[in-house]
Design a protein around this motif. Structure first.
Motif, PDB file in Angstrom:
ATOM      1  N   LEU A 145       0.821  -1.090   0.006  1.00  0.00           N
ATOM      2  CA  LEU A 145      -0.037   0.051   0.180  1.00  0.00           C
ATOM      3  C   LEU A 145       0.762   1.118  -0.060  1.00  0.00           C
ATOM      4  O   LEU A 145       2.128   1.115   0.539  1.00  0.00           O
ATOM      5  N   LEU A 146       0.318   2.359  -0.475  1.00  0.00           N
ATOM      6  CA  LEU A 146       1.085   3.571  -0.413  1.00  0.00           C
ATOM      7  C   LEU A 146      -0.147   4.536  -0.112  1.00  0.00           C
ATOM      8  O   LEU A 146      -1.373   4.580  -0.330  1.00  0.00           O
ATOM      9  N   ALA A 147       0.501   5.332   1.355  1.00  0.00           N
ATOM     10  CA  ALA A 147      -0.196   6.137   1.924  1.00  0.00           C
ATOM     11  C   ALA A 147       0.178   7.470   1.645  1.00  0.00           C
ATOM     12  O   ALA A 147       1.158   7.765   2.249  1.00  0.00           O
ATOM     13  N   VAL A 148      -0.886   8.374   1.570  1.00  0.00           N
ATOM     14  CA  VAL A 148      -0.498   9.894   1.687  1.00  0.00           C
ATOM     15  C   VAL A 148      -1.272  10.431   2.446  1.00  0.00           C
ATOM     16  O   VAL A 148      -2.687  10.644   2.565  1.00  0.00           O
ATOM     17  N   GLY A 149      -0.573  10.969   3.678  1.00  0.00           N
ATOM     18  CA  GLY A 149      -1.308  11.859   4.663  1.00  0.00           C
ATOM     19  C   GLY A 149      -2.119  10.485   5.628  1.00  0.00           C
ATOM     20  O   GLY A 149      -3.158  11.311   6.311  1.00  0.00           O
ATOM     21  N   ARG A 150      -1.998   9.611   5.422  1.00  0.00           N
ATOM     22  CA  ARG A 150      -2.959   8.648   6.209  1.00  0.00           C
ATOM     23  C   ARG A 150      -1.830   7.528   6.864  1.00  0.00           C
ATOM     24  O   ARG A 150      -1.782   6.347   6.615  1.00  0.00           O
ATOM     25  N   PRO A 151      -1.249   7.836   7.833  1.00  0.00           N
ATOM     26  CA  PRO A 151      -0.243   6.961   8.719  1.00  0.00           C
ATOM     27  C   PRO A 151      -0.849   5.874   9.280  1.00  0.00           C
ATOM     28  O   PRO A 151      -0.271   4.682   9.382  1.00  0.00           O
ATOM     29  N   ARG A 152      -2.169   6.011   9.690  1.00  0.00           N
ATOM     30  CA  ARG A 152      -2.817   5.019  10.574  1.00  0.00           C
ATOM     31  C   ARG A 152      -2.953   3.855   9.620  1.00  0.00           C
ATOM     32  O   ARG A 152      -2.763   2.350   9.633  1.00  0.00           O
ATOM     33  N   ASP A 153      -3.395   4.049   8.113  1.00  0.00           N
ATOM     34  CA  ASP A 153      -3.569   2.886   7.141  1.00  0.00           C
ATOM     35  C   ASP A 153      -2.135   2.148   6.911  1.00  0.00           C
ATOM     36  O   ASP A 153      -2.165   1.106   6.611  1.00  0.00           O
ATOM     37  N   LEU A 154      -1.115   2.972   6.915  1.00  0.00           N
ATOM     38  CA  LEU A 154       0.305   2.440   6.623  1.00  0.00           C
ATOM     39  C   LEU A 154       0.455   1.331   7.932  1.00  0.00           C
ATOM     40  O   LEU A 154       0.889   0.380   7.634  1.00  0.00           O
ATOM     41  N   ALA A 155       0.376   1.720   9.149  1.00  0.00           N
ATOM     42  CA  ALA A 155       0.729   1.033  10.262  1.00  0.00           C
ATOM     43  C   ALA A 155      -0.285  -0.169  10.288  1.00  0.00           C
ATOM     44  O   ALA A 155       0.405  -1.340  10.567  1.00  0.00           O
ATOM     45  N   GLN A 156      -1.439  -0.093  10.086  1.00  0.00           N
ATOM     46  CA  GLN A 156      -2.349  -1.346   9.819  1.00  0.00           C
ATOM     47  C   GLN A 156      -2.278  -2.222   8.801  1.00  0.00           C
ATOM     48  O   GLN A 156      -1.996  -3.162   9.022  1.00  0.00           O
ATOM     49  N   GLY A 157      -1.955  -1.424   7.633  1.00  0.00           N
ATOM     50  CA  GLY A 157      -1.688  -2.055   6.479  1.00  0.00           C
ATOM     51  C   GLY A 157      -0.363  -3.216   6.559  1.00  0.00           C
ATOM     52  O   GLY A 157      -0.421  -4.268   6.110  1.00  0.00           O
ATOM     53  N   LYS A 158       0.422  -2.587   7.105  1.00  0.00           N
ATOM     54  CA  LYS A 158       1.768  -3.200   7.247  1.00  0.00           C
ATOM     55  C   LYS A 158       1.676  -4.696   7.970  1.00  0.00           C
ATOM     56  O   LYS A 158       2.275  -5.650   7.644  1.00  0.00           O
ATOM     57  N   ARG A 159       0.828  -4.401   9.155  1.00  0.00           N
ATOM     58  CA  ARG A 159       0.724  -5.651   9.947  1.00  0.00           C
ATOM     59  C   ARG A 159      -0.144  -6.817   9.008  1.00  0.00           C
ATOM     60  O   ARG A 159       0.287  -8.035   9.144  1.00  0.00           O
ATOM     61  N   LEU A 160      -1.250  -6.215   8.358  1.00  0.00           N
ATOM     62  CA  LEU A 160      -1.855  -7.098   7.718  1.00  0.00           C
ATOM     63  C   LEU A 160      -1.122  -7.887   6.557  1.00  0.00           C
ATOM     64  O   LEU A 160      -1.351  -9.154   6.082  1.00  0.00           O
ATOM     65  N   ILE A 161      -0.120  -7.184   5.918  1.00  0.00           N
ATOM     66  CA  ILE A 161       0.859  -7.822   4.768  1.00  0.00           C
ATOM     67  C   ILE A 161       1.491  -8.724   5.646  1.00  0.00           C
ATOM     68  O   ILE A 161       1.605  -9.896   5.188  1.00  0.00           O
ATOM     69  N   GLN A 162       2.018  -8.413   6.770  1.00  0.00           N
ATOM     70  CA  GLN A 162       2.900  -9.334   7.444  1.00  0.00           C
ATOM     71  C   GLN A 162       2.023 -10.696   7.457  1.00  0.00           C
ATOM     72  O   GLN A 162       2.669 -11.756   7.669  1.00  0.00           O
ATOM     73  N   ALA A 163       0.718 -10.576   8.087  1.00  0.00           N
ATOM     74  CA  ALA A 163      -0.065 -11.584   8.706  1.00  0.00           C
ATOM     75  C   ALA A 163      -0.504 -12.476   7.606  1.00  0.00           C
ATOM     76  O   ALA A 163      -1.142 -13.574   7.656  1.00  0.00           O
ATOM     77  N   GLY A 164      -0.710 -11.910   6.212  1.00  0.00           N
ATOM     78  CA  GLY A 164      -1.126 -12.312   4.881  1.00  0.00           C
ATOM     79  C   GLY A 164      -2.537 -12.641   5.392  1.00  0.00           C
ATOM     80  O   GLY A 164      -3.440 -13.623   4.808  1.00  0.00           O
ATOM     81  N   THR A 165      -3.425 -11.537   5.724  1.00  0.00           N
ATOM     82  CA  THR A 165      -4.807 -11.411   6.037  1.00  0.00           C
ATOM     83  C   THR A 165      -5.659 -11.538   4.914  1.00  0.00           C
ATOM     84  O   THR A 165      -4.996 -10.620   3.967  1.00  0.00           O
ATOM     85  N   THR A 166      -6.637 -12.083   4.706  1.00  0.00           N
ATOM     86  CA  THR A 166      -7.548 -12.165   3.572  1.00  0.00           C
ATOM     87  C   THR A 166      -8.437 -10.743   3.921  1.00  0.00           C
ATOM     88  O   THR A 166      -8.851 -10.692   5.006  1.00  0.00           O
ATOM     89  N   MET A 167      -8.399 -10.032   2.828  1.00  0.00           N
ATOM     90  CA  MET A 167      -9.280  -8.789   2.905  1.00  0.00           C
ATOM     91  C   MET A 167     -10.552  -8.740   2.077  1.00  0.00           C
ATOM     92  O   MET A 167     -10.676  -9.695   1.209  1.00  0.00           O
ATOM     93  N   ASP A 168     -11.664  -7.957   2.334  1.00  0.00           N
ATOM     94  CA  ASP A 168     -12.815  -7.600   1.646  1.00  0.00           C
ATOM     95  C   ASP A 168     -12.560  -6.333   0.730  1.00  0.00           C
ATOM     96  O   ASP A 168     -12.448  -5.248   1.074  1.00  0.00           O
ATOM     97  N   PRO A 169     -12.271  -6.559  -0.507  1.00  0.00           N
ATOM     98  CA  PRO A 169     -11.987  -5.279  -1.487  1.00  0.00           C
ATOM     99  C   PRO A 169     -13.033  -4.174  -1.410  1.00  0.00           C
ATOM    100  O   PRO A 169     -12.803  -3.069  -1.210  1.00  0.00           O
TER     101      PRO A 169
END
Length: 423
Positions: A384-408
């Protein structure tokens, strides 16, 4: 990777803690030396740097140091207290692994274990080397040469609209300079991001008062005379006034000095390390910008030229050096790549690796001040690329590490936290 990298030879195991030499005194080299001590290594540690300065961090060079709000960015490390020997102003010239010798400008240096952390060096503009007024921005000396140029509020031409070009253009505009950025591709960050993601960033230049010229390839640089302004001549014949030219057209691993050493190199000149950052030669590791590594998460080899990789990799190197004597191997090095950039009043963060994605999901309006792009593969977040949304980045990085299935569909809702957009 040859089998000799898999196991340290028994003749080396006995003295594995006798001497580690780290060549390169940037983030990767310094953190390797520090990590060895933090993990209990008791042998000698020598850190060799080509520059005469105390080891320093590079990100502030394009910001605080350049603008004169900081004199330098030396690492806050007490090398003497840690028992780390510094050899500065000492350039690596070659490697003789059969004899466990590093050849340097100060003579040969023996090692039991060697860590390559020489980083990357900037690509130069063909035909512009030695031309007065043409600058690179990679070292502390580069930043200090450019600081008075910005202070005089000159006309600046930046060659390249990548990360470093945008950051320098940002600093130059803050200093009150007139800035023109010329980019050979059709958009900023053409080598880093897909067209639809980079497109919104084009407007940032004009918003900041900088001129962005795409499809603009530099033919030559004409220096000024008698104090007059020089020019950058483009391939369409147009001439852009320039008191100074700053080149930001990417970097390449600083590994030319390894020619003939037997160290395996990749197509970009990077050292081919394995998943514990060992090279093709026994007792030699490689970390940071000069090395690529195989990623099990992404199924390909990654070459990551960013600060976080230089911070994380040394822990694996230190653990493997210590474990070689004890038989304890560290976990494979397979980070979620991460970097950030501050440009034109925006904080841009990126995590992951998007090239294998099969879906792109936007969160927020890319014309607005804050938005995120998510890349999915089989409904799992891969980048993910986050512009001015640091919470997205922090949560997204953990979701990538966990390999979590997402609902688009849920991911696309910018009001919903990413962690609540799982399937």
């Amino acid at each position: 990777m040859s089998e000799q990298t898999r196991e340290r030879g028994p003749e080396r195991e006995a003295d594995a803690e006798h001497g580690v030499v780290v060549v390169g005194a940037g983030m990767a080299g310094v953190q390797t030396a520090v990590a060895l001590r933090e993990q209990g290594f008791t042998g000698s540690v020598t850190l060799i740097g080509a520059e005469p300065h105390q080891p320093y961090d590079r990100p502030p060079l394009s910001k605080a140091v350049l603008l004169g709000t900081a004199e330098g960015s030396a690492f806050d490390v007490d090398f003497e207290a840690l028992g780390i020997t510094l050899r500065l102003g000492c350039e690596a010239l070659g490697l003789r692994p059969g004899r466990h010798l590093l050849d340097t400008s100060a003579g040969p240096v023996p090692y039991d274990v060697l860590v390559l952390a020489t980083g990357a060096e900037p690509n130069r503009l063909p035909g512009a080397e030695g031309v007065p007024g043409v600058h690179l921005l990679r070292t502390l000396d580069d930043a200090e040469r450019l600081r008075p140029v910005l202070a005089r509020q000159h006309d600046i031409v930046v060659v390249g609209a990548g990360w470093i070009g945008a950051e320098f253009a940002t600093a130059a505009r803050e200093a009150g300079c007139a800035v023109t950025v010329v980019e050979a591709a059709d958009r900023p960050l053409a080598g880093a991001l897909p067209a639809e993601v980079a497109a919104p960033m084009t407007a940032w230049y004009a918003d900041a008062g900088a001129v962005l010229r795409t499809h603009a390839r530099v033919e030559r640089v004409e220096p000024g005379d008698a104090g007059g302004s020089g020019h950058v001549v483009l391939d369409d014949g147009s001439r852009v006034p320039a008191d100074a030219v700053v080149v930001g057209i990417g970097a390449r691993p600083a590994t030319a000095w390894l020619a003939g050493s037997g160290i395996g190199l990749g197509t970009h000149g990077e050292v081919l390390a394995d998943d514990r950052l060992r090279t093709s030669v026994p007792d030699v590791y490689a970390v940071g910008d000069c090395a690529s590594f195989p990623s099990g998460r992404y199924g390909e080899r990654l070459l990551v030229h960013h600060w976080d990789n230089a911070l994380q990799g040394p822990r694996t190197v230190a653990a493997d050096i210590i474990g070689a004597a004890t038989g304890e191997a560290p976990a494979a090095y397979d980070p979620v790549p991460y970097f950030w950039s501050e440009q034109f009043g925006r904080f841009v963060q990126y995590a992951g690796h998007h090239t294998a994605a099969d879906a792109t999901v936007w969160r927020g309006d890319p014309a607005g001040p804050a938005w995120t792009v998510c890349w999915l593969r089989e409904d799992r977040l891969v980048a993910l690329l986050a512009v001015g949304r640091p919470r997205d980045l922090a949560q997204g990085k953990r979701l990538i590490q966990a390999g979590t299935t997402m609902d688009p569909g849920l991911v696309a809702d910018p009001a919903r936290p990413l962690k609540a957009a799982t399937a």
